[in-house]
Design a protein around this motif. Sequence first.
Motif, short mmCIF file in Angstrom:
data_model
loop_
_atom_site.label_atom_id
_atom_site.label_comp_id
_atom_site.label_asym_id
_atom_site.label_seq_id
_atom_site.Cartn_x
_atom_site.Cartn_y
_atom_site.Cartn_z
N LYS A 136 51.27 90.05 55.92
CA LYS A 136 51.04 91.43 55.46
C LYS A 136 51.63 91.69 54.08
O LYS A 136 51.11 92.49 53.31
CB LYS A 136 51.63 92.41 56.47
N GLY A 137 52.75 91.00 53.77
CA GLY A 137 53.40 91.20 52.47
C GLY A 137 52.50 90.85 51.30
O GLY A 137 52.66 91.40 50.20
N CYS A 138 51.55 89.93 51.52
CA CYS A 138 50.63 89.59 50.40
C CYS A 138 49.25 90.22 50.64
O CYS A 138 48.24 89.70 50.18
CB CYS A 138 50.56 88.08 50.20
N HIS A 139 49.25 91.33 51.38
CA HIS A 139 48.04 92.16 51.58
C HIS A 139 46.95 91.48 52.41
O HIS A 139 45.78 91.84 52.32
CB HIS A 139 47.44 92.61 50.23
N ALA A 140 47.32 90.48 53.22
CA ALA A 140 46.30 89.82 54.06
C ALA A 140 45.80 90.81 55.13
O ALA A 140 46.49 91.78 55.47
CB ALA A 140 46.90 88.58 54.72
N ASP A 141 44.61 90.54 55.64
CA ASP A 141 44.02 91.37 56.71
C ASP A 141 44.55 90.84 58.04
O ASP A 141 44.05 89.86 58.59
CB ASP A 141 42.48 91.23 56.64
N VAL A 142 45.61 91.48 58.55
CA VAL A 142 46.25 91.02 59.80
C VAL A 142 46.12 92.13 60.83
O VAL A 142 46.66 93.22 60.65
CB VAL A 142 47.76 90.70 59.56
N ARG A 143 45.39 91.85 61.92
CA ARG A 143 45.23 92.85 62.97
C ARG A 143 46.46 92.87 63.88
O ARG A 143 47.11 91.84 64.08
CB ARG A 143 43.97 92.57 63.80
N ILE A 144 46.69 94.03 64.48
CA ILE A 144 47.99 94.28 65.10
C ILE A 144 48.28 93.37 66.30
O ILE A 144 49.41 92.95 66.51
CB ILE A 144 48.11 95.78 65.47
N MET A 145 47.26 93.05 67.13
CA MET A 145 47.56 92.29 68.35
C MET A 145 46.81 90.96 68.39
O MET A 145 46.33 90.54 69.43
CB MET A 145 47.23 93.14 69.58
N PHE A 146 46.73 90.30 67.22
CA PHE A 146 45.93 89.07 67.18
C PHE A 146 46.49 87.98 68.11
O PHE A 146 45.74 87.20 68.68
CB PHE A 146 45.79 88.56 65.73
N ARG A 147 47.81 87.94 68.28
CA ARG A 147 48.40 86.89 69.16
C ARG A 147 47.99 87.10 70.61
O ARG A 147 47.63 86.15 71.30
CB ARG A 147 49.94 86.91 69.04
N GLN A 148 48.05 88.36 71.07
CA GLN A 148 47.65 88.63 72.46
C GLN A 148 46.19 88.29 72.66
O GLN A 148 45.82 87.72 73.69
CB GLN A 148 47.88 90.12 72.80
N ARG A 149 45.36 88.61 71.67
CA ARG A 149 43.93 88.34 71.80
C ARG A 149 43.67 86.84 71.82
O ARG A 149 42.88 86.35 72.62
CB ARG A 149 43.20 88.99 70.61
N PHE A 150 44.37 86.11 70.95
CA PHE A 150 44.21 84.65 70.91
C PHE A 150 44.63 84.05 72.25
O PHE A 150 43.97 83.15 72.78
CB PHE A 150 45.06 84.07 69.77
N PHE A 151 45.72 84.56 72.80
CA PHE A 151 46.23 84.08 74.09
C PHE A 151 45.17 84.30 75.18
O PHE A 151 44.81 83.38 75.92
CB PHE A 151 47.51 84.85 74.44
N THR A 152 44.65 85.53 75.26
CA THR A 152 43.68 85.86 76.31
C THR A 152 42.43 85.00 76.20
O THR A 152 41.89 84.52 77.21
CB THR A 152 43.27 87.35 76.19
N ASP A 153 41.96 84.78 74.96
CA ASP A 153 40.71 84.03 74.77
C ASP A 153 40.87 82.53 75.00
O ASP A 153 39.94 81.88 75.46
CB ASP A 153 40.17 84.24 73.33
N ASN A 154 42.04 81.97 74.66
CA ASN A 154 42.13 80.51 74.57
C ASN A 154 43.04 79.81 75.57
O ASN A 154 42.86 78.62 75.82
CB ASN A 154 42.56 80.12 73.15
N VAL A 155 44.02 80.54 76.14
CA VAL A 155 44.90 79.83 77.08
C VAL A 155 44.15 79.32 78.31
O VAL A 155 44.37 78.19 78.74
CB VAL A 155 46.13 80.72 77.44
N PRO A 156 43.21 80.10 78.90
CA PRO A 156 42.45 79.53 80.03
C PRO A 156 41.73 78.22 79.63
O PRO A 156 41.68 77.27 80.42
CB PRO A 156 41.44 80.63 80.36
N LYS A 157 41.22 78.17 78.39
CA LYS A 157 40.53 76.95 77.94
C LYS A 157 41.52 75.80 77.79
O LYS A 157 41.20 74.64 78.09
CB LYS A 157 39.83 77.20 76.59
N LEU A 158 42.73 76.09 77.30
CA LEU A 158 43.77 75.06 77.17
C LEU A 158 44.14 74.49 78.54
O LEU A 158 44.29 73.28 78.71
CB LEU A 158 45.02 75.65 76.51
N VAL A 159 44.28 75.40 79.51
CA VAL A 159 44.66 74.97 80.88
C VAL A 159 43.54 74.10 81.46
O VAL A 159 43.79 73.03 82.04
CB VAL A 159 44.93 76.21 81.77
N GLN A 160 42.31 74.57 81.29
CA GLN A 160 41.16 73.82 81.79
C GLN A 160 41.08 72.45 81.12
O GLN A 160 40.86 71.42 81.79
CB GLN A 160 39.89 74.64 81.48
#
Length: 989
Positions: free
Chosen positions: A813-837
């Motif tokens: 964010k300090g260099c003005h990047a487009d960072v959404r507030i809960m990207f980690r939670q979203r990444f977790f929800t989308d990809n952890v089931p695939k990692l486990v599988q």
Amino acid sequence: GVKDGRWTVLQLVEALGFSLENTDPRTRGRGIQLLSQVLLQCYSLLQEKEVLHLVLFYESRLQDNHLVIPSVLQGLRALSMCEVLSPGLAVSVLKAIFQEVHVQSLLQLDRHTVYSIITNFMSTREEELKGLGANFTFGFIQVMDGEKDPRNLLVAFQIVHDLIAKDYALGPFVEELFEVTSCYFPVDFTPPPNDPHGIQREDLILSLRAVLASTTQFAEFLLPLLIEKLDSELQSAKLDSLQTLTACCAIYGQKELQEFLPSLWSSLRREVFQTASEKIETECLAALRALSACLSRSVLTSDSEDLLDSFLSSILQDCRHHLCEPDMKLVWPSAKLLQAAAAASLRTYHRITHSVLPLLLEQYTKHTQSSQRRTILEMLLGFLELQQKWGHVEEDESTLLSLQAPVCSVVFSALLDPSVQLQLVGIKALTVLGSLQGFLSSSDLELVVDHLIRLALHEDSQSSEAAMEAAGSLAPTYPKVFSGHMVPRLEEELQSEREESHHNHHSFQQRCLQALAAVSTHTSIVRETVPILLQHLQKVQEGTEARNTQDMISVCQSLHRVALQCQQDAEGCWYFHQTVVPHLLAMAVQAAMPESTHTLPGKALLEEEVLAAMIPVISAATTHLSPELAAQSVSHVVPLFLDGDVSFLPQNSFPCSFQPFGDGECLEAQRRLVALLMAFVCSLPRDVAIPQQEWLLRELLALSCSCNCPFTATTAAKCFAGLVNKHPAGQQLDEILQLAVNRMEPSLAEGPHRTQALTLLLWVTKALVLRYHPLSSCLTDKLLGLLGDTELGPATADGFSLLMAESPDVLHKGCHADVRIMFRQRFFTDNVPKLVQGFHGAGPDVKANYLKGLSHVLNHLPKPVLVTELPTLLSLLLEALSCSDRVVQLSTLSCLHPLLLEAPQIMSLHVDTLVTKFLNLTSSPTMAVRIAALRCAHALTSLPTTVLLPYKGRVIRALAKPLDDKKRLVRKEAVAARGEWFLLGSPGR
């Protein structure tokens, strides 16, 4: 029907006639209940005449059987909300309730209804109720007397507060009103577990305090009560009394306090002298400050005896002599009491300091030990800091101004003392004196600068850092003194150091550079220091010493500090940017020219560590530019890299052209400078247009996929990702991303540049994950697929850390990047089931990759989210502990440690496995794993004791071995863990 207008309420009453007139009280009650429920929904539709009849009906029913009363009160509550209530009816209803209903014999809900009726009438019929005079107050006292339910008390306290605040007549009932509320003081209430009402003890405390401290009429009853509770043994009662006393001082005057001052001072003094509780001490000092402030205010309006003076005299009499005993226990409590009183007002400050400052200066001279002098100077510092609060030093009244010479003498002598601790207090005092406008003379200021230079360059590192910080905080107040005296002296030291090199050359030179940076806190000084730092960098580049790399890094670190200090000042920020960025680029381009690459000195600038140190300088110089100035700068920098346009650089006559994106091995050095391009373009504000951006993106893409130098390939990939993250959505972005995918896929499949392609894939995926771009899921799936690749799998697994972690130079964010507030939670929800599988379907040689990827994702997830997902993932985490990869082990242990503390119930279901795994890992060959395993074994003790007791003996025996570990840090953790297991199950644990 009443709501729709098909029935009137009076028709409803007629229809209910049988029930309302029935001889059975239960039937009557049901009839009135139905009528009241209708009224609660339809009160706004009633006519004035209907309300009159209903009020008379309900009033008469207040004399009915006790079974009927709750429904009658609900009806009256509905009528109390009617806007068309005739004058006099509110008074009539309340009189009836006061006369006919014994409120405290009702159930909680029905009592609450009575309070609601009173509240409604007070907010809409204030003048009518005031017509009742003190009878209204008396009636309410009867209603409230004996209330015990916290839900009702909150409403009752609010009513009492409104009675006082809105000036209702209390008449002869002041003491009764005080008694009926103060009987709850101090509040002793613990909410039951799983309380659905959510009322906390603090809510009741604040609500009651607002009542007790709302009128001076309570003073004669309240102050003795507060003194009594202050003298009790109960900590909570003491705290509550002190906070209430502080609140009362806001409205009290001399008249209210006069009689009780000696007792109050005696209690406050005793508590500060004797208490072991920091909280109580803090509240005592706040109360003393409030009392002194209250008496100061009263002095302004009173012709009577000056109570403030006698009050301060008793404080001085009881505390002043303790200041002469700097080794004794009461010296600090006494100093704190005096400082609290002095902080109350300018008058109290003058009165106390007039007596105390000369004494402290005398004691400083009298005592010669450094530890004693330090205590005395710290007390003096406390009083100096209070002077800051009052701002400008008034010549006619200030004790401080009359003691200017001895105060300066004491502070300067502390700076010359061999004791570092005394020096540190002296530096703080110096900073405070410097902040007092007009206190230091010009000769004093020159002496200050001399001391700061000596401390910064020659003393212990603690004193050195403190002196630099002090210089930085004083420089904006005295820019001419610092730019005229300190900067030239530092430049001189730096120059002579360069000429006569000796064994501690580097550390001294580093201190000179740090001091130059530290003092650069005003634009006029920045204009002096930046050229010196750049000139020094130039000299180091031209030098031939082997330590050039480290010297260059030191200069860059100093420039970075200056850049950060300039960020909030637009003028300083632009000056720094337009001076430093072209200069650094020019030096780097010079070093990258083919002629200079074969000689050692020029090449030092191209080393990874030096370029990595230059990146934050350029980035910090760019992030805070206004869009207009940033656009001006970008129009020079991008053409430099794309077209080789060097015209804007200082010393721009280079032996050959600059082509960082050109082909050929001879340009390898020039390609490394893409790192500086990245630092610049990835730090620009998002709304700044980048010239020739599509061409630039294509060049970066080509370089990141084909360059054999890992440093260059990675910085090109990061630069590409940084630009893609900020690129506006649309066709252009889709085309460039498709181009990137087409470039990466064949390179990932086979060939010599697989690692470079993976690095690019990771950075582009991160850029898109941060901004929730639809293509991010497709790229993440490619990464998940690569976890099964024997060659790239381990690096891909590590890449999941890169995706989740905060990046230091781009994509934050300090260099003005487009960072959404809960990207980690979203990444977790989308990809952890695939990692486990993927883990369950993977071959034994690549299973560890999936575990490593998973542990990286979990490690960066907010802990509350992790706790909710724990049941589904715990078995996999336990399996990860058996993996031989130490990175997987470390990540998993650091993941499990907070979960043991935050989710003990779930973790205790697997206690057998956890104990076994942790104890096995305490013998790991890797020190970091041993430490993490011991911390987890320690954290196990937060699980329920009954679950752990069967393992106690086994764990204590197993933890004996790491007590003899060859590493001190491991032994330290083992002692802490074993000690906790020994105490398991002991009484009081």
